[in-house]
Design a protein around this motif. Structure first.
Motif, mmCIF file in Angstrom:
data_model
loop_
_atom_site.group_PDB
_atom_site.id
_atom_site.type_symbol
_atom_site.label_atom_id
_atom_site.label_comp_id
_atom_site.label_asym_id
_atom_site.label_seq_id
_atom_site.Cartn_x
_atom_site.Cartn_y
_atom_site.Cartn_z
ATOM 1 N N MET A 9 -38.266 -25.816 -27.355
ATOM 2 C CA MET A 9 -37.951 -26.616 -28.539
ATOM 3 C C MET A 9 -37.726 -25.711 -29.741
ATOM 4 N N LYS A 10 -36.727 -26.012 -30.500
ATOM 5 C CA LYS A 10 -36.534 -25.293 -31.766
ATOM 6 C C LYS A 10 -37.599 -25.739 -32.759
ATOM 7 N N ARG A 11 -38.181 -24.764 -33.444
ATOM 8 C CA ARG A 11 -39.202 -25.026 -34.455
ATOM 9 C C ARG A 11 -38.608 -24.925 -35.856
ATOM 10 N N VAL A 12 -39.255 -25.594 -36.789
ATOM 11 C CA VAL A 12 -38.784 -25.606 -38.173
ATOM 12 C C VAL A 12 -39.272 -24.358 -38.903
ATOM 13 N N LYS A 13 -38.351 -23.668 -39.530
ATOM 14 C CA LYS A 13 -38.703 -22.516 -40.357
ATOM 15 C C LYS A 13 -39.073 -22.957 -41.764
ATOM 16 N N SER A 14 -38.231 -23.834 -42.340
ATOM 17 C CA SER A 14 -38.513 -24.337 -43.685
ATOM 18 C C SER A 14 -37.744 -25.629 -43.907
ATOM 19 N N VAL A 15 -38.233 -26.421 -44.860
ATOM 20 C CA VAL A 15 -37.567 -27.662 -45.267
ATOM 21 C C VAL A 15 -37.225 -27.555 -46.746
ATOM 22 N N LEU A 16 -35.943 -27.789 -47.067
ATOM 23 C CA LEU A 16 -35.505 -27.768 -48.454
ATOM 24 C C LEU A 16 -35.378 -29.206 -48.940
ATOM 25 N N PRO A 17 -36.104 -29.583 -49.998
ATOM 26 C CA PRO A 17 -35.992 -30.946 -50.508
ATOM 27 C C PRO A 17 -34.666 -31.135 -51.243
ATOM 28 N N PRO A 18 -34.291 -32.378 -51.522
ATOM 29 C CA PRO A 18 -33.062 -32.598 -52.294
ATOM 30 C C PRO A 18 -33.156 -31.903 -53.654
ATOM 31 N N SER A 19 -32.062 -31.310 -54.065
ATOM 32 C CA SER A 19 -32.005 -30.674 -55.379
ATOM 33 C C SER A 19 -31.238 -31.585 -56.337
ATOM 34 N N GLY A 20 -31.315 -31.279 -57.631
ATOM 35 C CA GLY A 20 -30.631 -32.103 -58.618
ATOM 36 C C GLY A 20 -29.122 -32.040 -58.474
ATOM 37 N N ARG A 21 -28.457 -33.132 -58.789
ATOM 38 C CA ARG A 21 -26.998 -33.184 -58.668
ATOM 39 C C ARG A 21 -26.324 -32.590 -59.899
ATOM 40 N N HIS A 22 -25.085 -32.134 -59.706
ATOM 41 C CA HIS A 22 -24.269 -31.684 -60.822
ATOM 42 C C HIS A 22 -22.815 -32.042 -60.519
ATOM 43 N N TRP A 23 -21.977 -32.008 -61.545
ATOM 44 C CA TRP A 23 -20.568 -32.333 -61.375
ATOM 45 C C TRP A 23 -19.764 -31.075 -61.025
ATOM 46 N N ILE A 220 -36.001 -38.356 -41.111
ATOM 47 C CA ILE A 220 -36.293 -37.891 -39.751
ATOM 48 C C ILE A 220 -37.582 -37.075 -39.721
ATOM 49 N N ALA A 221 -38.135 -36.933 -38.508
ATOM 50 C CA ALA A 221 -39.101 -35.882 -38.205
ATOM 51 C C ALA A 221 -38.397 -34.969 -37.205
ATOM 52 N N VAL A 222 -38.418 -33.683 -37.456
ATOM 53 C CA VAL A 222 -37.673 -32.745 -36.623
ATOM 54 C C VAL A 222 -38.603 -31.648 -36.136
ATOM 55 N N GLY A 223 -38.354 -31.168 -34.906
ATOM 56 C CA GLY A 223 -39.179 -30.135 -34.319
ATOM 57 C C GLY A 223 -40.043 -30.677 -33.204
ATOM 58 N N PRO A 224 -40.849 -29.818 -32.580
ATOM 59 C CA PRO A 224 -41.694 -30.246 -31.458
ATOM 60 C C PRO A 224 -42.595 -31.422 -31.837
ATOM 61 N N SER A 225 -42.854 -32.292 -30.863
ATOM 62 C CA SER A 225 -43.631 -33.508 -31.153
ATOM 63 C C SER A 225 -45.031 -33.199 -31.657
ATOM 64 N N GLU A 226 -45.583 -32.041 -31.248
ATOM 65 C CA GLU A 226 -46.936 -31.715 -31.693
ATOM 66 C C GLU A 226 -46.972 -31.156 -33.117
ATOM 67 N N LYS A 227 -45.803 -30.741 -33.623
ATOM 68 C CA LYS A 227 -45.770 -30.207 -34.986
ATOM 69 C C LYS A 227 -44.422 -30.499 -35.635
ATOM 70 N N PRO A 228 -44.123 -31.787 -35.855
ATOM 71 C CA PRO A 228 -42.840 -32.131 -36.483
ATOM 72 C C PRO A 228 -42.909 -31.973 -38.001
ATOM 73 N N HIS A 229 -41.740 -31.845 -38.618
ATOM 74 C CA HIS A 229 -41.641 -31.791 -40.076
ATOM 75 C C HIS A 229 -40.757 -32.950 -40.531
ATOM 76 N N GLU A 230 -41.220 -33.682 -41.533
ATOM 77 C CA GLU A 230 -40.419 -34.783 -42.054
ATOM 78 C C GLU A 230 -39.376 -34.272 -43.041
ATOM 79 N N VAL A 231 -38.177 -34.851 -42.951
ATOM 80 C CA VAL A 231 -37.084 -34.493 -43.854
ATOM 81 C C VAL A 231 -36.500 -35.789 -44.397
ATOM 82 N N GLU A 232 -36.481 -35.919 -45.707
ATOM 83 C CA GLU A 232 -35.980 -37.138 -46.330
ATOM 84 C C GLU A 232 -34.475 -37.056 -46.552
#
Length: 297
Positions: A9-23, A220-232
């Motif tokens: 299973m691929k594991r999560v290295k890092s999760v980047l949250p949404p950043s502010g929008r710009h034009w 979603i939750a992504v990564g192995p079932s024993e250690k998933p990471h949530e991503v909004e």
């Protein structure tokens, strides 16, 4: 030789949250998805990712978008989800892409282009949603002739990995289905639909590639079932390179995910504005060529 990671299973290295929008210009209200990770080896071969979330535009006679500007040394990949994007460039390409279509532009040695909401969409108004990805080129291809691939939605095949997952394969191969985009290095670009909440799916992906999971809609939750990471929604997960199975558990119905993957390009990245080369001397030369009118011919 690197150890085998087949069946892992691929594991999560890092999760980047949404950043502010710009034009970007006056037509593209975008999230800079990669934030401060943009133009780093951690994402290679991908460079940058702007996502314009659904936004309503009233009818107008004005041109909404970005006027003429140059590029050199990489590719831009534009996906229209809602509305229409119109493109024109210095080597004679002019096109409109609509929902589900893709515009794959190889700037290579140099191109000058513009991109706007299409004339018809501007007249009628409506909901607009799209993204633009920047994809690096290896040194050997950076100064080749520019190319343009218009890819219509009807040309993009779908891989059905289970009753709870369908994948539009734009580039690369997913479960035996190969996408239409021609790439300079091994690249995967998959538009994934997960209609049922809490039904995990497992998708085969290449080991030792960078794999990036962006949530366009839902959670979603992504990564192995024993250690998933949530991503909004509008968040992104960067996966470790080892492993060849990606597990995604949608936490909301009708979740939409974009997967970006690829073999890393092990070369220096020199980026400034619209130019991506290997050295700063090459960046200076790109500026000189643009100012002297040599770029984009």
């Amino acid at each position: 030789m690197a150890p085998s990671s087949a069946g892992l299973m691929k594991r999560v290295k890092s999760v980047l949250p949404p950043s502010g929008r710009h034009w970007v210009g006056n037509g593209f209200h975008v999230y800079p998805v990669f934030a401060n990770k943009a133009f780093t080896a951690e994402l290679s071969p991908w460079l940058m990712f702007d996502y314009a979330a659904p936004k309503s535009f009233p009818p107008t006679s004005s041109k909404l978008g970005v006027g003429t500007h140059p590029h050199r040394g990489f590719e831009t990949v534009t996906i229209a989800f809602q509305g229409e994007v119109e493109h024109g460039d210095s080597v004679g390409n002019r096109d409109v892409i609509g929902p589900g279509d893709v515009q794959w532009m190889t700037a290579a040695r140099g191109i000058i282009h513009e991109e706007y909401h299409s004339t018809n969409f501007a007249k009628t108004g409506g909901t607009f949603e799209m993204c633009q990805l920047w994809l690096n080129l290896p040194k050997k291809d950076k100064m080749k002739k520019p190319e343009y691939q218009p890819i219509l939605a009807k040309q993009i095949p779908t891989a059905t990995t289970s009753t709870d997952c369908s994948v539009r394969v734009i580039a690369g191969t997913c479960h035996g289905v190969t996408g239409p985009a021609k790439t300079h290095t091994p690249v995967n670009l998959w538009d994934i639909a997960l209609p049922t909440a809490n039904r995990p799916v497992e998708i085969e992906v290449p080991a030792n590639h960078n794999t990036i999971v962006f949530v366009r809609r839902g959670k979603i939750a992504v990564g192995p079932s024993e250690k998933p990471h949530e991503v909004e929604s509008q968040g992104v997960a960067l996966m470790h390179r080892d492993g060849d199975i990606l597990r995604i558990d949608p936490k909301e119905k009708d979740t939409q995910v974009l997967l970006l993957g690829g073999e890393p390009i092990d070369e220096p990245i020199a980026a400034q504005g619209p130019f991506v080369m290997n050295t700063h001397d090459e960046i200076r030369q790109a500026h000189t060529d643009f100012m002297s009118g040599k770029l984009g011919r």
